[in-house]
Design a protein around this motif. Structure first.
Motif, PDB file in Angstrom:
ATOM      1  N   SER A   1      -9.209  20.469 -20.898  1.00  0.00           N
ATOM      2  CA  SER A   1      -9.886  19.190 -20.703  1.00  0.00           C
ATOM      3  C   SER A   1     -11.029  19.336 -19.700  1.00  0.00           C
ATOM      4  O   SER A   1     -11.010  20.207 -18.816  1.00  0.00           O
ATOM      5  N   MET A   2     -12.003  18.482 -19.856  1.00  0.00           N
ATOM      6  CA  MET A   2     -13.143  18.455 -18.953  1.00  0.00           C
ATOM      7  C   MET A   2     -12.668  18.153 -17.536  1.00  0.00           C
ATOM      8  O   MET A   2     -13.144  18.756 -16.565  1.00  0.00           O
ATOM      9  N   VAL A   3     -11.719  17.246 -17.413  1.00  0.00           N
ATOM     10  CA  VAL A   3     -11.184  16.858 -16.099  1.00  0.00           C
ATOM     11  C   VAL A   3     -10.509  18.046 -15.422  1.00  0.00           C
ATOM     12  O   VAL A   3     -10.718  18.302 -14.232  1.00  0.00           O
ATOM     13  N   GLU A   4      -9.724  18.804 -16.179  1.00  0.00           N
ATOM     14  CA  GLU A   4      -9.020  19.963 -15.634  1.00  0.00           C
ATOM     15  C   GLU A   4     -10.006  21.020 -15.129  1.00  0.00           C
ATOM     16  O   GLU A   4      -9.892  21.512 -14.006  1.00  0.00           O
ATOM     17  N   VAL A   5     -10.971  21.379 -15.965  1.00  0.00           N
ATOM     18  CA  VAL A   5     -11.934  22.417 -15.595  1.00  0.00           C
ATOM     19  C   VAL A   5     -12.776  21.968 -14.406  1.00  0.00           C
ATOM     20  O   VAL A   5     -12.998  22.737 -13.462  1.00  0.00           O
ATOM     21  N   ALA A   6     -13.219  20.736 -14.427  1.00  0.00           N
ATOM     22  CA  ALA A   6     -14.032  20.222 -13.319  1.00  0.00           C
ATOM     23  C   ALA A   6     -13.243  20.250 -12.012  1.00  0.00           C
ATOM     24  O   ALA A   6     -13.778  20.658 -10.974  1.00  0.00           O
ATOM     25  N   ALA A   7     -11.991  19.853 -12.050  1.00  0.00           N
ATOM     26  CA  ALA A   7     -11.166  19.832 -10.835  1.00  0.00           C
ATOM     27  C   ALA A   7     -10.991  21.234 -10.263  1.00  0.00           C
ATOM     28  O   ALA A   7     -11.132  21.443  -9.051  1.00  0.00           O
ATOM     29  N   VAL A   8     -10.715  22.211 -11.120  1.00  0.00           N
ATOM     30  CA  VAL A   8     -10.533  23.588 -10.649  1.00  0.00           C
ATOM     31  C   VAL A   8     -11.839  24.117 -10.058  1.00  0.00           C
ATOM     32  O   VAL A   8     -11.835  24.841  -9.058  1.00  0.00           O
ATOM     33  N   ALA A   9     -12.969  23.735 -10.644  1.00  0.00           N
ATOM     34  CA  ALA A   9     -14.270  24.191 -10.158  1.00  0.00           C
ATOM     35  C   ALA A   9     -14.754  23.398  -8.945  1.00  0.00           C
ATOM     36  O   ALA A   9     -15.760  23.768  -8.336  1.00  0.00           O
TER      37      ALA A   9
ATOM     38  N   LEU B   1     -15.681  20.134  -9.001  1.00  0.00           N
ATOM     39  CA  LEU B   1     -16.737  19.211  -9.432  1.00  0.00           C
ATOM     40  C   LEU B   1     -16.115  17.933  -9.968  1.00  0.00           C
ATOM     41  O   LEU B   1     -14.930  17.898 -10.288  1.00  0.00           O
ATOM     42  N   SER B   2     -16.937  16.929 -10.139  1.00  0.00           N
ATOM     43  CA  SER B   2     -16.458  15.734 -10.820  1.00  0.00           C
ATOM     44  C   SER B   2     -16.564  15.970 -12.320  1.00  0.00           C
ATOM     45  O   SER B   2     -17.397  16.754 -12.796  1.00  0.00           O
ATOM     46  N   ALA B   3     -15.711  15.284 -13.071  1.00  0.00           N
ATOM     47  CA  ALA B   3     -15.776  15.393 -14.525  1.00  0.00           C
ATOM     48  C   ALA B   3     -17.129  14.895 -15.025  1.00  0.00           C
ATOM     49  O   ALA B   3     -17.669  15.413 -16.003  1.00  0.00           O
ATOM     50  N   GLU B   4     -17.710  13.909 -14.365  1.00  0.00           N
ATOM     51  CA  GLU B   4     -19.019  13.386 -14.781  1.00  0.00           C
ATOM     52  C   GLU B   4     -20.117  14.429 -14.601  1.00  0.00           C
ATOM     53  O   GLU B   4     -21.013  14.545 -15.442  1.00  0.00           O
ATOM     54  N   THR B   5     -20.045  15.206 -13.541  1.00  0.00           N
ATOM     55  CA  THR B   5     -21.023  16.284 -13.355  1.00  0.00           C
ATOM     56  C   THR B   5     -20.912  17.294 -14.487  1.00  0.00           C
ATOM     57  O   THR B   5     -21.917  17.691 -15.078  1.00  0.00           O
ATOM     58  N   LEU B   6     -19.693  17.702 -14.813  1.00  0.00           N
ATOM     59  CA  LEU B   6     -19.501  18.644 -15.910  1.00  0.00           C
ATOM     60  C   LEU B   6     -19.970  18.034 -17.228  1.00  0.00           C
ATOM     61  O   LEU B   6     -20.621  18.704 -18.026  1.00  0.00           O
ATOM     62  N   ARG B   7     -19.690  16.767 -17.444  1.00  0.00           N
ATOM     63  CA  ARG B   7     -20.124  16.090 -18.667  1.00  0.00           C
ATOM     64  C   ARG B   7     -21.650  16.118 -18.783  1.00  0.00           C
ATOM     65  O   ARG B   7     -22.198  16.411 -19.845  1.00  0.00           O
ATOM     66  N   LYS B   8     -22.340  15.848 -17.688  1.00  0.00           N
ATOM     67  CA  LYS B   8     -23.812  15.857 -17.706  1.00  0.00           C
ATOM     68  C   LYS B   8     -24.351  17.247 -18.006  1.00  0.00           C
ATOM     69  O   LYS B   8     -25.328  17.389 -18.737  1.00  0.00           O
ATOM     70  N   ILE B   9     -23.736  18.265 -17.445  1.00  0.00           N
ATOM     71  CA  ILE B   9     -24.187  19.641 -17.700  1.00  0.00           C
ATOM     72  C   ILE B   9     -23.928  19.997 -19.163  1.00  0.00           C
ATOM     73  O   ILE B   9     -24.807  20.526 -19.843  1.00  0.00           O
ATOM     74  N   GLU B  10     -22.732  19.710 -19.648  1.00  0.00           N
ATOM     75  CA  GLU B  10     -22.381  20.073 -21.022  1.00  0.00           C
ATOM     76  C   GLU B  10     -23.234  19.347 -22.061  1.00  0.00           C
ATOM     77  O   GLU B  10     -23.476  19.878 -23.132  1.00  0.00           O
ATOM     78  N   THR B  11     -23.675  18.145 -21.766  1.00  0.00           N
ATOM     79  CA  THR B  11     -24.474  17.384 -22.733  1.00  0.00           C
ATOM     80  C   THR B  11     -25.967  17.605 -22.561  1.00  0.00           C
ATOM     81  O   THR B  11     -26.762  17.052 -23.318  1.00  0.00           O
ATOM     82  N   GLY B  12     -26.361  18.399 -21.562  1.00  0.00           N
ATOM     83  CA  GLY B  12     -27.778  18.665 -21.347  1.00  0.00           C
ATOM     84  C   GLY B  12     -28.491  17.602 -20.543  1.00  0.00           C
ATOM     85  O   GLY B  12     -29.699  17.676 -20.343  1.00  0.00           O
TER      86      GLY B  12
ATOM     87  N   ILE C   1     -22.960  26.266 -10.952  1.00  0.00           N
ATOM     88  CA  ILE C   1     -22.796  27.194 -12.065  1.00  0.00           C
ATOM     89  C   ILE C   1     -21.847  28.333 -11.697  1.00  0.00           C
ATOM     90  O   ILE C   1     -21.022  28.751 -12.509  1.00  0.00           O
ATOM     91  N   THR C   2     -21.941  28.845 -10.470  1.00  0.00           N
ATOM     92  CA  THR C   2     -21.026  29.928 -10.086  1.00  0.00           C
ATOM     93  C   THR C   2     -19.582  29.443 -10.086  1.00  0.00           C
ATOM     94  O   THR C   2     -18.682  30.182 -10.505  1.00  0.00           O
ATOM     95  N   ALA C   3     -19.347  28.221  -9.639  1.00  0.00           N
ATOM     96  CA  ALA C   3     -17.983  27.675  -9.646  1.00  0.00           C
ATOM     97  C   ALA C   3     -17.472  27.524 -11.075  1.00  0.00           C
ATOM     98  O   ALA C   3     -16.325  27.871 -11.374  1.00  0.00           O
ATOM     99  N   LEU C   4     -18.319  27.032 -11.969  1.00  0.00           N
ATOM    100  CA  LEU C   4     -17.913  26.878 -13.364  1.00  0.00           C
ATOM    101  C   LEU C   4     -17.686  28.233 -14.023  1.00  0.00           C
ATOM    102  O   LEU C   4     -16.706  28.430 -14.746  1.00  0.00           O
ATOM    103  N   ALA C   5     -18.582  29.174 -13.774  1.00  0.00           N
ATOM    104  CA  ALA C   5     -18.447  30.506 -14.361  1.00  0.00           C
ATOM    105  C   ALA C   5     -17.139  31.153 -13.902  1.00  0.00           C
ATOM    106  O   ALA C   5     -16.406  31.734 -14.718  1.00  0.00           O
ATOM    107  N   SER C   6     -16.834  31.048 -12.637  1.00  0.00           N
ATOM    108  CA  SER C   6     -15.597  31.612 -12.106  1.00  0.00           C
ATOM    109  C   SER C   6     -14.378  30.951 -12.743  1.00  0.00           C
ATOM    110  O   SER C   6     -13.441  31.623 -13.165  1.00  0.00           O
ATOM    111  N   THR C   7     -14.400  29.647 -12.826  1.00  0.00           N
ATOM    112  CA  THR C   7     -13.293  28.896 -13.414  1.00  0.00           C
ATOM    113  C   THR C   7     -13.076  29.255 -14.873  1.00  0.00           C
ATOM    114  O   THR C   7     -11.950  29.351 -15.345  1.00  0.00           O
TER     115      THR C   7
END
Length: 91
Positions: A29-37, A39-50, A60-66
């Motif tokens: 889930s977006m919420v799970e990945v964002a929490a581990v990284a 970040l907020s789920a909304e931040t991840l949503r904005k990145i994923e949707t462009g 990006i480094t936090a997301l890449a690591s996660t």
């Protein structure tokens, strides 16, 4: 401070980044990945949707690591297949 508008190349690159992250996230889930990284789920949503095509480096480094992604591979993949007619501007 006024931000310079993004070029079409930069927007395409951001959309590609979002697609790559979404693909790497898979069924998680977006919420799970964002929490581990961290970040907020909304931040991840904005990145994923462009909608946030130029996220901060440490985001990006936090997301890449996660997601278990290499930054080198991620960076290369973000520009593969993009419109070659417009080169990124040098800083």
């Amino acid at each position: 401070m006024v931000r310079t508008p993004l070029t079409p190349w930069e927007r395409q690159r951001g959309e590609r980044l979002g697609a790559l992250l979404r693909e790497a996230r898979g069924r998680r889930s977006m919420v799970e990945v964002a929490a581990v990284a961290g970040l907020s789920a909304e931040t991840l949503r904005k990145i994923e949707t462009g909608r946030a095509p130029t996220p901060a480096f440490f985001t990006i480094t936090a997301l890449a690591s996660t997601l278990g992604l290499s930054l080198d591979v991620l960076a290369d993949a973000c520009v593969q297949g993009l419109d070659e007619g417009e080169e990124p501007m040098s800083a």
